[in-house]
Design an enzyme around this catalytic site. Structure first.
Site, PDB file in Angstrom:
ATOM      1  N   GLU A 116       9.731   6.950 -11.045  1.00  9.95           N
ATOM      2  CA  GLU A 116       8.260   6.432 -11.440  1.00  9.95           C
ATOM      3  C   GLU A 116       7.333   7.496 -10.026  1.00  9.95           C
ATOM      4  OE1 GLU A 116       6.687   5.761 -14.059  1.00  9.95           O
ATOM      5  OE2 GLU A 116       8.501   4.384 -14.339  1.00  9.95           O
ATOM      6  N   CYS A 165      -0.962   9.057  -9.518  1.00 10.18           N
ATOM      7  CA  CYS A 165      -0.446   9.700 -10.676  1.00 10.18           C
ATOM      8  C   CYS A 165      -0.906  10.425 -11.973  1.00 10.18           C
ATOM      9  CB  CYS A 165       0.893   8.858 -10.815  1.00 10.18           C
ATOM     10  SG  CYS A 165       0.712   7.757 -11.228  1.00 10.18           S
TER      11      CYS A 165
HETATM   12  P1  NDP Z   1       6.712   8.040  -0.862  1.00 12.37           P
HETATM   13  O1  NDP Z   1       7.988   8.996  -1.554  1.00 12.37           O
HETATM   14  O2  NDP Z   1       6.565   8.868   0.709  1.00 12.37           O
HETATM   15  O3  NDP Z   1       7.067   6.423  -0.409  1.00 12.37           O
HETATM   16  C1  NDP Z   1       6.785   5.794  -1.820  1.00 12.37           C
HETATM   17  C2  NDP Z   1       7.725   4.769  -0.882  1.00 12.37           C
HETATM   18  O4  NDP Z   1       8.613   5.493  -0.427  1.00 12.37           O
HETATM   19  C3  NDP Z   1       7.342   4.099   0.591  1.00 12.37           C
HETATM   20  O5  NDP Z   1       7.333   2.998   0.455  1.00 12.37           O
HETATM   21  C4  NDP Z   1       7.824   4.659   1.650  1.00 12.37           C
HETATM   22  O6  NDP Z   1       7.865   3.714   2.654  1.00 12.37           O
HETATM   23  C5  NDP Z   1       9.456   4.863   0.484  1.00 12.37           C
HETATM   24  N1  NDP Z   1      10.266   5.553   1.263  1.00 12.37           N
HETATM   25  C6  NDP Z   1      10.033   6.342   2.541  1.00 12.37           C
HETATM   26  N2  NDP Z   1      10.916   6.846   2.149  1.00 12.37           N
HETATM   27  C7  NDP Z   1      12.181   6.574   2.328  1.00 12.37           C
HETATM   28  C8  NDP Z   1      13.615   6.482   1.748  1.00 12.37           C
HETATM   29  N3  NDP Z   1      14.406   7.697   2.364  1.00 12.37           N
HETATM   30  N4  NDP Z   1      14.439   5.672   1.240  1.00 12.37           N
HETATM   31  C9  NDP Z   1      13.283   4.698   0.131  1.00 12.37           C
HETATM   32  N5  NDP Z   1      12.293   5.272   0.384  1.00 12.37           N
HETATM   33  C10 NDP Z   1      12.114   5.625   1.619  1.00 12.37           C
HETATM   34  O7  NDP Z   1       4.992   8.354  -1.685  1.00 12.37           O
HETATM   35  P2  NDP Z   1       4.092   7.846  -1.236  1.00 12.37           P
HETATM   36  O8  NDP Z   1       4.045   6.844  -0.915  1.00 12.37           O
HETATM   37  O9  NDP Z   1       3.549   9.096  -0.392  1.00 12.37           O
HETATM   38  O10 NDP Z   1       3.456   8.262  -2.785  1.00 12.37           O
HETATM   39  C11 NDP Z   1       2.673   9.384  -3.355  1.00 12.37           C
HETATM   40  C12 NDP Z   1       3.410  10.203  -4.295  1.00 12.37           C
HETATM   41  O11 NDP Z   1       4.079   8.552  -5.580  1.00 12.37           O
HETATM   42  C13 NDP Z   1       2.531  10.760  -5.141  1.00 12.37           C
HETATM   43  O12 NDP Z   1       3.733  12.000  -4.821  1.00 12.37           O
HETATM   44  C14 NDP Z   1       2.452  10.137  -6.752  1.00 12.37           C
HETATM   45  O13 NDP Z   1       2.195  11.284  -7.927  1.00 12.37           O
HETATM   46  C15 NDP Z   1       3.202   9.660  -6.752  1.00 12.37           C
HETATM   47  N6  NDP Z   1       3.615   7.371  -7.620  1.00 12.37           N
HETATM   48  C16 NDP Z   1       3.511   7.897  -8.739  1.00 12.37           C
HETATM   49  C17 NDP Z   1       3.786   7.110  -9.927  1.00 12.37           C
HETATM   50  C18 NDP Z   1       3.839   7.169 -11.109  1.00 12.37           C
HETATM   51  O14 NDP Z   1       4.102   5.607 -11.531  1.00 12.37           O
HETATM   52  N7  NDP Z   1       4.651   7.827 -11.205  1.00 12.37           N
HETATM   53  C19 NDP Z   1       2.568   6.222  -9.558  1.00 12.37           C
HETATM   54  C20 NDP Z   1       1.846   6.162  -7.977  1.00 12.37           C
HETATM   55  C21 NDP Z   1       2.068   7.229  -7.423  1.00 12.37           C
HETATM   56  P3  NDP Z   1       6.966   4.043   3.337  1.00 12.37           P
HETATM   57  O15 NDP Z   1       5.619   4.740   2.940  1.00 12.37           O
HETATM   58  O16 NDP Z   1       6.939   2.614   4.506  1.00 12.37           O
HETATM   59  O17 NDP Z   1       7.272   5.584   4.642  1.00 12.37           O
END
Ligand code: NDP
Length: 532
Positions: free
Chosen positions: A252, A286
């Site tokens: 997502e 999003c």
């Molecule tokens: P990120 O991709 O930075 O992080 C998402 C999650 O992935 C966090 O828990 C993060 O941990 C974790 N993560 C980071 N690095 C890794 C890795 N190498 N492997 C696995 N997991 C990892 O996104 P954001 O948190 O910044 O979220 C914002 C984004 O999410 C926006 O682009 C938004 O559009 C999208 N989004 C999409 C939605 C949907 O339903 N389609 C809903 C909400 C948001 P940590 O934060 O601890 O680094």
């Protein structure tokens, strides 16, 4: 198995060692430290996955009605703790307590209600019709859980976007290891507390707090499926890790959601919605309006209305009775600043906002941009902040063409008083969800599947599809098993003419030929059957 006596689950934050690495959380409102939190390392993640795996057979074999009853306890937990949870989520993210309550917490009972009704139907074994050429056999479809699901959640709606996928996975009989975002560790603890209070058996939900390294460890761990919400860049890494195994992976991701205003729109409503849809949750959704495309004849009036409404939004922290909080994540604020600044330099007009507020915290004001061109970053890339870029289009056709030319395809909306036209345009948008004369609502409708196309993601959750995403599909064919032979089994001799008869009947839709051919095959089988 009965779940009548809740036992405490192991859901909680933990590092594997006595002294795990820690990270510090700062308030997006004041910048002050809100405490230190442990980072679960790969050993801790593996241990959590092992506990979830040990819990899987028991949870899978728990009757669906009992699983649903256990999850339905969440209703009471939220009734008792909503105030505390909403305040903690608001402190962690900076969002108004109203938004924490409505968009994070209140949606959970809404989805529970829906799934209590739908899950028994959606997950039940279903008979499918069988063609005459396969007379005597019956086909069924049923589903069984994937196993241990690794769920990685983002920071923008840290409660809702963790709790709803976890519940969806649990309904189907999966167990879950959840990794909340390091950006919102307090909300992560709230999520863990919520599941702990359900009294699920130990290991059914494990929460591993930490940073990106914890998420990466979960993608490499012994899970059976990954469900990820977050950025496209991290989504690619998650998909690559899933492909190595290979295991199913649902993504997502982000969006560049369009908002198409037709000449016959109710402009007052459209302007209100554009403001709400771009500024709600400080634009960090999003499903936010990321590009308004407004037909030339109503463009200037629309801008006038929107500007006036944007300037009335009260910005402040959760304790300031504000409409809009600060941004949650400093890095995202930098993206907003970069998008607005580079657009301004390339000729965009900033009609209001456009500069970080001179106060502590991550505050950025509601910002309205016009004269946006396709070569600007803000036109193509997700901004994820309180900015409304407006693009003037000749007509609806141009808006549809530009909307579909995007790398993303998550949510769109169409504004017109001609509902038939609205539906026609909705059908032509290449997007996971489309609303006519509304914003935000489609993602809150529990019966509607949610997810995107292209870089916006793979797979769906919410709705029936959202339950099935966490299930393996099993096809079952049953023959009554009375005959000692089957008409198409060996020997083949003397069967070719009848086989052609069946083929001609099926391909040419001639029932008589199918029956004649089938009887011929049957006779040849009886004649050739060595047990006769
Ligand atoms: P990120 O991709 O930075 O992080 C998402 C999650 O992935 C966090 O828990 C993060 O941990 C974790 N993560 C980071 N690095 C890794 C890795 N190498 N492997 C696995 N997991 C990892 O996104 P954001 O948190 O910044 O979220 C914002 C984004 O999410 C926006 O682009 C938004 O559009 C999208 N989004 C999409 C939605 C949907 O339903 N389609 C809903 C909400 C948001 P940590 O934060 O601890 O680094």
């Amino acid at each position: 198995m009965t779940l009548a006596d809740p036992t405490p689950s192991t859901a909680g934050f933990a590092g594997s060692t006595a002294s795990p690495r820690l990270f510090e959380k700062h308030s997006p409102v004041t910048g002050a430290s809100l405490g230190q939190f442990p980072i679960a390392d790969s050993e801790a993640v593996d241990a959590a996955v092992a506990r979830a795996r040990a819990a899987f057979p028991g949870w899978r074999d728990t009757p669906l009605a009992v699983r649903l009853e256990a999850l339905n306890r969440g209703r009471q937990v939220l009734l008792e703790h909503a105030d505390d949870y909403a305040r903690k989520i608001a402190a962690d993210t900076g969002k108004p307590i109203f938004e924490a309550l409505m968009f994070e917490i209140a949606v959970v009972p809404l989805f529970l209600d829906h799934y209590l009704k739908r899950a028994p139907k959606v997950l039940a074994r279903r008979k499918v019709s069988t063609p005459l050429a396969m007379a005597g056999k019956s086909g069924y479809i049923e589903h069984f859980p994937r196993g241990v699901v690794g769920i990685i959640a983002p920071w923008n709606f840290p409660f809702q976007l963790a709790v709803l996928p976890v519940i969806s996975a649990l309904i189907g009989g999966n167990t879950v290891v959840l990794k909340p975002s390091e950006v919102t560790p307090i909300a992560g603890e709230v999520v863990a507390d919520f599941f702990r209070r359900l009294g699920l058996p130990p290991g059914v939900v494990e929460v591993v707090g930490g940073d990106g390294s914890t998420g990466a460890a979960l993608t490499r761990a012994n899970v059976d499926m990954l469900f990820f919400t977050g950025s496209v860049a991290t989504g690619r890494k998650v998909a690559a890790a899933a492909a190595e195994r290979p295991i199913p992976c649902e993504l997502e991701l982000g969006g560049k959601d369009v908002f198409i205003v037709c000449a016959d729109a109710n402009l007052e409503r459209a302007a209100e919605a554009a403001v709400y849809g771009s500024m709600g949750n400080c634009g960090q959704a999003c499903v936010s309006v990321e590009r308004a495309m407004v037909v030339d004849s109503v463009h200037d009036r629309f801008i006038e209305l929107v500007k006036r409404k944007l300037e009335k939004i009260k910005v402040g922290g959760p304790d300031e009775n504000a409409d809009m909080g600060p941004m949650t994540f400093a890095k995202q604020l930098q993206t907003v600043e970069r998008h607005v600044e580079s657009a301004r330099q390339a000729g965009a007009k900033v009609l209001t906002g456009g500069q970080r507020l001179a106060r502590a915290g991550l505050f950025y004001p509601p910002t309205l941009l016009t004269d946006i061109r396709p070569d600007m970053d803000i036109y193509r890339e997700e901004t994820f902040g309180p900015v409304l870029p407006v693009i003037r289009v000749r007509d609806e056709e141009e808006a549809i063409r530009l909307a579909n030319a995007s790398e993303f395809g998550l949510v769109g909306s169409v504004w017109t008083q001609d509902l038939e036209k609205g539906l026609r345009i909705a059908s032509r948008l290449e997007s996971g969800q489309v609303m006519v004369n509304d914003v935000y609502s489609s993602v809150g409708h529990p019966g509607l599947p949610f997810g995107g196309v292209r870089s916006s993601g793979i797979g769906r959750y919410h709705g029936d599809e959202g339950l099935l995403s966490f299930m393996n599909v099993k096809a079952i064919l049953v023959d009554r098993g009375k005959a000692d032979y089957d008409p198409i089994w060996y020997p083949y001799n003397n069967k070719l003419a009848s086989a052609f008869e069946v083929f001609r009947g099926v391909a040419g839709k001639k029932l008589g030929s199918v029956i004649r051919g089938f009887l011929g095959l049957r006779k040849a089988s009886i004649d050739g059957h060595d047990g006769k």
